[in-house]
Design a protein around this motif. Structure first.
Motif, PDB file in Angstrom:
ATOM      1  N   ARG A  27       0.805  -1.222   0.000  1.00 36.96           N
ATOM      2  CA  ARG A  27       0.000   0.000   0.000  1.00 36.96           C
ATOM      3  C   ARG A  27       0.838   1.273   0.000  1.00 36.96           C
ATOM      4  O   ARG A  27       0.288   2.375   0.018  1.00 36.96           O
ATOM      5  CB  ARG A  27      -0.961   0.002   1.191  1.00 36.96           C
ATOM      6  CG  ARG A  27      -0.290  -0.080   2.551  1.00 36.96           C
ATOM      7  CD  ARG A  27      -1.321  -0.336   3.636  1.00 36.96           C
ATOM      8  NE  ARG A  27      -2.211   0.797   3.806  1.00 36.96           N
ATOM      9  CZ  ARG A  27      -2.197   1.604   4.877  1.00 36.96           C
ATOM     10  NH1 ARG A  27      -1.338   1.387   5.859  1.00 36.96           N
ATOM     11  NH2 ARG A  27      -3.045   2.592   4.976  1.00 36.96           N
ATOM     12  N   GLU A  28       2.163   1.155  -0.050  1.00 35.47           N
ATOM     13  CA  GLU A  28       3.008   2.342  -0.125  1.00 35.47           C
ATOM     14  C   GLU A  28       2.933   2.949  -1.523  1.00 35.47           C
ATOM     15  O   GLU A  28       3.049   2.243  -2.523  1.00 35.47           O
ATOM     16  CB  GLU A  28       4.460   1.986   0.206  1.00 35.47           C
ATOM     17  CG  GLU A  28       4.678   1.530   1.636  1.00 35.47           C
ATOM     18  CD  GLU A  28       6.133   1.187   1.905  1.00 35.47           C
ATOM     19  OE1 GLU A  28       6.943   1.270   0.950  1.00 35.47           O
ATOM     20  OE2 GLU A  28       6.457   0.829   3.048  1.00 35.47           O
ATOM     21  N   ASN A  29       2.740   4.248  -1.593  1.00 41.80           N
ATOM     22  CA  ASN A  29       2.721   4.921  -2.887  1.00 41.80           C
ATOM     23  C   ASN A  29       4.128   4.981  -3.473  1.00 41.80           C
ATOM     24  O   ASN A  29       5.123   4.815  -2.766  1.00 41.80           O
ATOM     25  CB  ASN A  29       2.164   6.335  -2.745  1.00 41.80           C
ATOM     26  CG  ASN A  29       0.699   6.340  -2.346  1.00 41.80           C
ATOM     27  OD1 ASN A  29      -0.005   5.354  -2.537  1.00 41.80           O
ATOM     28  ND2 ASN A  29       0.239   7.442  -1.784  1.00 41.80           N
ATOM     29  N   TYR A  30       4.210   5.229  -4.767  1.00 40.54           N
ATOM     30  CA  TYR A  30       5.512   5.387  -5.404  1.00 40.54           C
ATOM     31  C   TYR A  30       5.533   6.686  -6.203  1.00 40.54           C
ATOM     32  O   TYR A  30       4.490   7.216  -6.581  1.00 40.54           O
ATOM     33  CB  TYR A  30       5.854   4.185  -6.284  1.00 40.54           C
ATOM     34  CG  TYR A  30       4.999   3.986  -7.519  1.00 40.54           C
ATOM     35  CD1 TYR A  30       5.490   4.294  -8.790  1.00 40.54           C
ATOM     36  CD2 TYR A  30       3.714   3.459  -7.436  1.00 40.54           C
ATOM     37  CE1 TYR A  30       4.725   4.090  -9.928  1.00 40.54           C
ATOM     38  CE2 TYR A  30       2.940   3.252  -8.566  1.00 40.54           C
ATOM     39  CZ  TYR A  30       3.448   3.569  -9.809  1.00 40.54           C
ATOM     40  OH  TYR A  30       2.684   3.375 -10.937  1.00 40.54           O
ATOM     41  N   LYS A  31       6.742   7.206  -6.433  1.00 43.49           N
ATOM     42  CA  LYS A  31       6.918   8.478  -7.127  1.00 43.49           C
ATOM     43  C   LYS A  31       7.264   8.242  -8.592  1.00 43.49           C
ATOM     44  O   LYS A  31       8.076   7.373  -8.916  1.00 43.49           O
ATOM     45  CB  LYS A  31       8.037   9.300  -6.479  1.00 43.49           C
ATOM     46  CG  LYS A  31       7.724   9.848  -5.108  1.00 43.49           C
ATOM     47  CD  LYS A  31       8.889  10.713  -4.627  1.00 43.49           C
ATOM     48  CE  LYS A  31       8.650  11.274  -3.242  1.00 43.49           C
ATOM     49  NZ  LYS A  31       9.793  12.114  -2.799  1.00 43.49           N
ATOM     50  N   VAL A  32       6.666   9.073  -9.447  1.00 44.55           N
ATOM     51  CA  VAL A  32       6.879   8.977 -10.891  1.00 44.55           C
ATOM     52  C   VAL A  32       7.287  10.347 -11.412  1.00 44.55           C
ATOM     53  O   VAL A  32       6.716  11.372 -11.010  1.00 44.55           O
ATOM     54  CB  VAL A  32       5.596   8.506 -11.608  1.00 44.55           C
ATOM     55  CG1 VAL A  32       5.840   8.370 -13.109  1.00 44.55           C
ATOM     56  CG2 VAL A  32       5.104   7.191 -11.025  1.00 44.55           C
ATOM     57  N   ASN A  70      14.590  14.054  -5.997  1.00 38.86           N
ATOM     58  CA  ASN A  70      13.270  13.712  -5.477  1.00 38.86           C
ATOM     59  C   ASN A  70      13.116  12.225  -5.172  1.00 38.86           C
ATOM     60  O   ASN A  70      12.028  11.787  -4.795  1.00 38.86           O
ATOM     61  CB  ASN A  70      12.190  14.156  -6.464  1.00 38.86           C
ATOM     62  CG  ASN A  70      11.972  15.649  -6.471  1.00 38.86           C
ATOM     63  OD1 ASN A  70      11.205  16.188  -5.682  1.00 38.86           O
ATOM     64  ND2 ASN A  70      12.677  16.340  -7.372  1.00 38.86           N
ATOM     65  N   ASP A  71      14.206  11.472  -5.362  1.00 36.84           N
ATOM     66  CA  ASP A  71      14.205  10.048  -5.028  1.00 36.84           C
ATOM     67  C   ASP A  71      13.032   9.327  -5.698  1.00 36.84           C
ATOM     68  O   ASP A  71      12.326   8.529  -5.074  1.00 36.84           O
ATOM     69  CB  ASP A  71      14.135   9.874  -3.507  1.00 36.84           C
ATOM     70  CG  ASP A  71      14.502   8.462  -3.064  1.00 36.84           C
ATOM     71  OD1 ASP A  71      15.323   7.830  -3.740  1.00 36.84           O
ATOM     72  OD2 ASP A  71      13.940   8.003  -2.047  1.00 36.84           O
ATOM     73  N   VAL A  72      12.815   9.620  -6.983  1.00 33.29           N
ATOM     74  CA  VAL A  72      11.664   9.039  -7.669  1.00 33.29           C
ATOM     75  C   VAL A  72      11.899   7.556  -7.920  1.00 33.29           C
ATOM     76  O   VAL A  72      13.028   7.098  -8.117  1.00 33.29           O
ATOM     77  CB  VAL A  72      11.349   9.776  -8.992  1.00 33.29           C
ATOM     78  CG1 VAL A  72      11.068  11.251  -8.738  1.00 33.29           C
ATOM     79  CG2 VAL A  72      12.451   9.604 -10.013  1.00 33.29           C
ATOM     80  N   ASP A  73      10.825   6.811  -7.918  1.00 30.26           N
ATOM     81  CA  ASP A  73      10.904   5.367  -8.116  1.00 30.26           C
ATOM     82  C   ASP A  73      10.873   4.984  -9.588  1.00 30.26           C
ATOM     83  O   ASP A  73      11.391   3.931  -9.968  1.00 30.26           O
ATOM     84  CB  ASP A  73       9.743   4.691  -7.386  1.00 30.26           C
ATOM     85  CG  ASP A  73       9.760   4.990  -5.903  1.00 30.26           C
ATOM     86  OD1 ASP A  73      10.730   4.585  -5.238  1.00 30.26           O
ATOM     87  OD2 ASP A  73       8.823   5.654  -5.418  1.00 30.26           O
ATOM     88  N   LEU A  74      10.259   5.842 -10.403  1.00 29.82           N
ATOM     89  CA  LEU A  74      10.138   5.555 -11.829  1.00 29.82           C
ATOM     90  C   LEU A  74      10.273   6.863 -12.597  1.00 29.82           C
ATOM     91  O   LEU A  74       9.497   7.797 -12.383  1.00 29.82           O
ATOM     92  CB  LEU A  74       8.784   4.904 -12.128  1.00 29.82           C
ATOM     93  CG  LEU A  74       8.465   4.579 -13.588  1.00 29.82           C
ATOM     94  CD1 LEU A  74       9.435   3.532 -14.134  1.00 29.82           C
ATOM     95  CD2 LEU A  74       7.022   4.092 -13.729  1.00 29.82           C
TER      96      LEU A  74
END
Length: 581
Positions: A27-32, A70-74
């Motif tokens: 349920r953790e969101n991820y950054k794009v 911003n430590d984005v995940d994708l």
């Protein structure tokens, strides 16, 4: 077109499969971070590249720094966009994704010998993996680079940077047969994830979508994020969107698509000087999670920052379109699927725009903008006396503007909950994906423009009628009123200064007296059902009025005393609602 498992390919090389945060189904969101560039392009026999390499290097270097900061995940860039020098300099300078992060970088074209030379130059810093393409080696490749970190299987070495490169597999057909004549094709697509506790991710490069069949859809539709990068003059042409139909034909709500194109009005130089494509952008996010947040507050937040809601009716999915202007978009999103998450905690509500950044040519940086221009200000001047009310309301709730304009027109009110965004006609799009949102005016195709103008003119007619003559039941509007919409009284589009709601519908000369009757009776019935008391029902019905136009375009008020002299119990329906339309 083969589809290969990245996990298998890495294991063959003694590398462990990556664990990307974006593909962990919790349920953790991820950054794009999405880049929608607006630079001009040059195409010739050597390939496709940015026409101004200096500007491109500045913009894309800054973009990669934002991804790290911003430590984005994708992070994703579109087809043919990112210069190889930017990627090489970034890796040498330590700007690269951290463990658990994935960069999906559509890069400028290059030839096989140029790629081999790059791999040699970075051999101590990056492990390159790509298929050897058969054919004329003087042709160029159309690559997407997956850049990420992986450890060795036995854990004896530190994480290393991998550049897994996928090549376009299907040439785009155009009038010049440009890619057909000059592109060296790959044969393989790659997918990440797919293990028991992982989601999947796969990328299509533009016309790769042509070869995406029902077979591929059956294999990939469940728990997969599909990324479609493009440099596309007509991204909603039938063949480019058919794959979405293939995917969404299957039951389930755990499929999401991100389509990423360049910005609108790209200039392309194909040897005859730069010419404007007059293209739309078409960047979008398609999804249908079972708990998507369709609340006005969330949609208004996204709207302000350049992410606009529509409902793609044939596929029964939410389609969120981005501003057509050049920009970098930073979002947080819920995962494509949740696995082993308690039902009460599982809230897959879709993406939320965190920031939209525009390029500042003076500071040479991407800078956050507090509000993105949706284009509404350029058509609202046609609303006459209602212009001020609409301008004020669009700042707080653009969807309220869409609804009150729908009421002014009246013709689309055919269901009791017509105002919900999945049913609101201006928010619905058909297979053509023409966007008719009145408060998002970037799609300027004639059909969309005519729809918007008709809605605004209906409001202008309503304002003009109110200023000229009113039936007795609306006499209080003479002392002041405003156009507005609120959820408590969803079938009203006007509020007097004394706080009383009213509904004024102004049909154009294409509608008849019979249409006026049907619209009035339909809304009266919906008001009766919505009202808490009989008095509330009668009040709403008495303050509902529909005007139509005669052959000379004169405004005629239909049956003004229908509910003023009312001898029927208000709790009873005045007609058969099933026969309204």
């Amino acid at each position: 077109m083969d589809i290969a498992s990245v996990d298998d390919i890495l294991r063959e090389r003694g590398l462990a499969p990556p664990q990307f945060r974006a593909l962990i189904p919790n349920r953790e969101n991820y950054k794009v971070l999405l880049c929608q560039p607006g630079a001009n392009i040059t195409t010739d026999s050597d390939g496709v590249r940015n026409s101004d390499p200096d500007i491109a290097q500045q913009q894309f270097s800054a973009y990669l720094h934002i991804a790290v900061e911003n430590d984005v995940d994708l992070a994703v860039t579109p087809e043919y966009s990112l210069p190889w020098k930017v990627l090489e300099d970034a890796v040498r300078g330590g700007t690269k994704p951290a463990d658990g992060k994935l960069w999906v970088l559509g890069c400028e074209s290059l030839k096989p010998n140029e790629l081999a030379a790059l791999a040699d130059r970075l051999s101590g810093q990056v492990t390159f993996i790509y298929e050897k393409c058969d054919g004329d080696q003087s042709r160029f490749l159309n690559p997407v680079v997956y850049l990420f970190q992986v450890p060795s299987i036995d854990g004896t070495s530190d994480s290393q940077t991998v550049a897994l490169i996928q090549f376009k597999t299907c040439a785009l057909g155009d009038n010049q047969n440009y890619e057909v004549d000059h592109l060296l094709l790959g044969t393989r697509l790659y997918f990440f994830g797919g293990a028991k506790n992982q989601l999947r991710l796969i990328t299509l490069i533009c016309s790769d979508a042509f070869d995406f069949t029902d077979k591929h859809a059956r294999e990939l539709y469940d728990r997969t994020l599909i990324i479609h990068i493009q440099l596309n003059q007509n991204p909603r042409q039938h063949q480019f969107r058919t794959y979405r139909t293939h995917l969404f034909q299957y039951d389930g709500h755990e499929t999401e698509l991100i389509t990423l194109n360049w910005a609108r009005d790209i200039y392309a130089d194909i040897g005859e000087g730069p010419k404007c494509w007059q293209n739309i952008a078409g960047t979008g996010w398609y999804l249908r999670p079972n708990r998507f947040d369709t609340g006005d507050q969330k949609l208004q937040h996204n709207h302000r920052l350049g992410l606009y809601y529509t409902w793609l009716d044939p596929e029964k999915c939410h389609a969120l379109f981005f501003s057509y202007e050049p920009a970098v978009f930073l979002l947080t999103a819920t995962k494509v699927a949740h696995v082993a998450v308690t039902a009460s905690l599982s809230r897959r509500i879709g993406p939320k725009m965190e920031a939209t950044l525009r390029w500042n040519s003076k500071s040479l940086s991407w800078e956050e903008t507090p509000q993105v221009d949706d284009g509404f200000v350029r058509i609202v001047s046609n609303a006459g006396n209602a212009e001020g009310d609409l301008k004020a309301l669009v700042q707080t709730n653009p969807l309220a503007v869409e609804r009150l304009l729908a009421l002014c027109d009246g013709s689309s009110i055919t269901e009791e909950d017509w105002y919900r965004v999945t049913k609101l006609d201006s928010c619905r799009i058909e297979a053509t994906e023409i966007i008719k949102r009145v408060t998002f005016c970037h799609d300027t195709i004639i059909e969309a423009d005519q729809f918007r103008q008709a809605r605004v003119r209906a409001c202008q007619r309503a304002a003009r009628i109110i200023s000229q003559s009113l039936p007795p039941s609306l006499s209080d509007l003479q002392t002041g009123y405003r156009f507005e919409w609120n959820e408590r009284y969803p079938h009203a589009n006007i509020t007097s200064t004394s706080g009383r709601c009213a509904t004024v519908i102004a049909l154009d000369n294409t509608r008849t007296r019979e249409d006026a009757q049907k619209i009035r009776d339909t809304l009266a019935e919906y008001m009766r059902r919505k009202a808490e008391t009989e008095n509330d029902s009668l009040e709403a019905q008495q303050r509902l009025h529909v005007w139509y136009q005669d052959d000379e375009k004169g405004d005629i008020l239909y049956d003004p005393h229908r509910y003023t002299h009312y001898d029927q119990t208000p709790a009873e329906s005045s007609f058969d609602i099933g026969r309204a339309y």
